[in-house]
Design an enzyme around this catalytic site. Structure first.
Site, PDB file in Angstrom:
ATOM      1  N   SER A   2      -5.780   9.536  -0.814  1.00 31.99           N
ATOM      2  CA  SER A   2      -4.664  10.290  -0.990  1.00 31.99           C
ATOM      3  C   SER A   2      -4.813  11.637  -1.645  1.00 31.99           C
ATOM      4  O   SER A   2      -3.866  12.520  -1.758  1.00 31.99           O
ATOM      5  CB  SER A   2      -3.585   9.481  -1.606  1.00 31.99           C
ATOM      6  OG  SER A   2      -3.907   9.194  -3.004  1.00 31.99           O
ATOM      7  N   GLY A   4      -5.521  11.484  -5.084  1.00 27.34           N
ATOM      8  CA  GLY A   4      -5.168  11.026  -6.423  1.00 27.34           C
ATOM      9  C   GLY A   4      -6.226  10.281  -7.078  1.00 27.34           C
ATOM     10  O   GLY A   4      -7.156   9.894  -6.184  1.00 27.34           O
ATOM     11  N   VAL A   5      -6.065   9.947  -8.262  1.00 26.05           N
ATOM     12  CA  VAL A   5      -6.985   9.252  -8.866  1.00 26.05           C
ATOM     13  C   VAL A   5      -7.426   8.022  -8.768  1.00 26.05           C
ATOM     14  O   VAL A   5      -8.603   7.245  -8.518  1.00 26.05           O
ATOM     15  CB  VAL A   5      -6.723   9.239 -10.616  1.00 26.05           C
ATOM     16  CG1 VAL A   5      -5.633   8.486 -10.864  1.00 26.05           C
ATOM     17  CG2 VAL A   5      -8.015   8.834 -11.489  1.00 26.05           C
ATOM     18  N   SER A   7      -6.970   6.275  -5.420  1.00 22.55           N
ATOM     19  CA  SER A   7      -7.909   5.775  -4.297  1.00 22.55           C
ATOM     20  C   SER A   7      -9.310   6.608  -4.478  1.00 22.55           C
ATOM     21  O   SER A   7     -10.086   6.141  -3.792  1.00 22.55           O
ATOM     22  CB  SER A   7      -7.201   6.800  -3.140  1.00 22.55           C
ATOM     23  OG  SER A   7      -7.130   8.095  -3.142  1.00 22.55           O
ATOM     24  N   MET A  26      -4.466  10.457   5.426  1.00 22.04           N
ATOM     25  CA  MET A  26      -3.355  10.026   6.382  1.00 22.04           C
ATOM     26  C   MET A  26      -2.136  11.146   6.090  1.00 22.04           C
ATOM     27  O   MET A  26      -1.728  11.407   4.811  1.00 22.04           O
ATOM     28  CB  MET A  26      -2.747   8.696   6.373  1.00 22.04           C
ATOM     29  CG  MET A  26      -1.582   8.334   7.131  1.00 22.04           C
ATOM     30  SD  MET A  26      -1.201   6.658   7.166  1.00 22.04           S
ATOM     31  CE  MET A  26      -0.661   6.466   5.284  1.00 22.04           C
ATOM     32  N   CYS A  91       7.403   1.599   4.477  1.00 21.51           N
ATOM     33  CA  CYS A  91       6.067   2.532   4.852  1.00 21.51           C
ATOM     34  C   CYS A  91       4.685   1.771   4.922  1.00 21.51           C
ATOM     35  O   CYS A  91       3.788   1.764   5.610  1.00 21.51           O
ATOM     36  CB  CYS A  91       5.869   3.907   3.866  1.00 21.51           C
ATOM     37  SG  CYS A  91       4.533   4.773   4.193  1.00 21.51           S
ATOM     38  N   CYS A 194       7.918   7.661  -0.420  1.00 18.11           N
ATOM     39  CA  CYS A 194       6.594   7.654   0.202  1.00 18.11           C
ATOM     40  C   CYS A 194       6.199   8.906   1.141  1.00 18.11           C
ATOM     41  O   CYS A 194       6.748   9.163   2.163  1.00 18.11           O
ATOM     42  CB  CYS A 194       6.340   6.233   0.904  1.00 18.11           C
ATOM     43  SG  CYS A 194       4.725   5.871   1.709  1.00 18.11           S
TER      44      CYS A 194
END
Length: 370
Positions: A2, A4-5, A7, A26, A91, A194
């Site tokens: 994503s 971010g930290v 993932s 995605m 989601c 989300c």
């Protein structure tokens, strides 16, 4: 991935464990935030930066159409009905562990003798034993995300890994810093709907998609105390922003047939509390428990009606119409129809359903609440 930290560190851990890691980003939303910034493009640049540092391939998949049709449109439909949905749960079921998982399994090439697995940065654990695949809480209870994963069935989890499930958030940030990902660590955590993200004025954001119908704000006896801007803009338990007398008013209910917003004075008014809900669209991750095989059967479990709520003891009862009633041993403030009630047996997440109706602490004189 994503951007971010969580993932990013998941990819690092998998690579350290010897897996042939491939990154996938995605894209589900295609409009800018209130700053006019397309956060999707910012996130994808971060994903590319991390993948370059780890020397792993990265590809982007566009699911904006699927997200709109399977998640966002249903979210808007629910808000128009006056209920408060949880698009994050939806989601995960429809997109992340639905369309994305299927795409990755079908389009990822594995080497000779290798298997394809799907990993995310969720704080949860998967246990495989005796032919069953169980979803467990993350070890870090302050970050545990099994609530949001409760509507994904066992078949989807059969090829899933959660590398962070055994770690506290502090350790994850530490690993990111060790690998030179300071800029990723400094990014604010994703909030809000989300993939849509956090919106400063959420009601204004929803009003772009919903035809607002203002109506009366009334007290429990039906006395008009003000006007609301549209039922979609209010959540049970939150401040009503109604100026009437010296009291601060809170939302206790919505009546769609009269377009009325029920408000009560004070944050601890009895009508803000309930201890029993009925839930539809129930999903049991590992199949319906044996203890709930017929109407009237009950099972003692732990339950939550929102993320990060402390688990509460509850009794789940199978109803004759196929729904399930959940009786909490302790009243809960601000339960909203449309939200998800989720149950656990210890750390094992059994599943949950969408709250259809709530038994408030009301007496027969409060006819307006019905």
């Amino acid at each position: 991935m994503s951007g971010g930290v969580d993932s990013s560190v998941s990819a690092i851990l998998l690579q350290q464990q010897g897996y042939n890691v491939q990154g996938v980003y995605m894209r589900n939303w295609d409009t800018a935030d209130e700053r006019g910034v397309c956060t999707s493009e910012e996130d994808y640049r971060d994903v590319q930066s991390v993948c370059k540092a780890l020397d792993i391939p990265c590809r982007r998949i566009d699911f904006t159409k699927q997200y709109w049709n399977q998640v966002f449109q249903k979210t808007i439909d629910d808000y128009e009905l006056g209920i408060t949905p949880n698009p994050d749960v939806m989601c995960n079921r429809e997109i992340k562990f639905g369309a994305l998982l299927e795409n990755c399994m079908a389009n990822t090439r594995a080497g000779a003798g290798q298997e394809v697995w799907f990993a995310t940065g969720h704080y949860a654990r998967i246990q495989r034993a005796d032919g069953a695949v169980k979803l467990l809480r993350g070890v870090d209870r302050t970050k545990d995300q099994s609530y949001y994963l409760s509507s994904v069935d066992e078949r989807a989890y059969s090829r899933v890994m959660f590398p962070l499930g055994h770690l506290p958030k502090t350790a994850v940030k530490g690993l990111a810093l060790e690998h030179g990902l300071e800029s990723i660590v400094k990014k604010p955590e994703s909030m809000g709907i989300c993939f849509v993200g956090k919106r400063t004025h959420f009601a204004d954001f929803l009003s772009q998609y919903i035809n607002a119908q203002p109506g009366p704000a009334v007290d429990p006896n039906g006395k008009v105390i003000g006007q609301h801007r549209g039922l979609f803009a209010y959540t049970i338990g939150q401040g009503a922003h109604i100026h009437h007398g010296t009291d601060r008013w809170f939302v206790a209910g919505k009546v769609t047939k009269t377009n009325s917003l029920i408000c009560v004075p004070g944050t601890n008014h009895p009508l803000l509390f309930a201890d029993r809900v009925n839930a539809r669209q129930w999903i049991w991750i590992n199949g319906e428990p044996l203890g709930l095989s017929k109407p009237g059967d009950t099972l003692e479990l732990d339950g939550q009606i929102r993320y990060r709520q402390s688990p509460l003891k509850c009794t789940v009862e199978k109803m004759s119409d196929g729904t399930f009633a959940v009786q909490f041993h302790t009243p809960i403030r601000g339960i909203a129809p449309g939200q998800n009630v989720v149950v656990w047996d210890g750390d094992w997440c059994l599943g949950g359903g969408v709250i259809d109706n709530v038994d408030n602490n009301k007496d027969a004189s409060n006819e307006v609440l019905t």
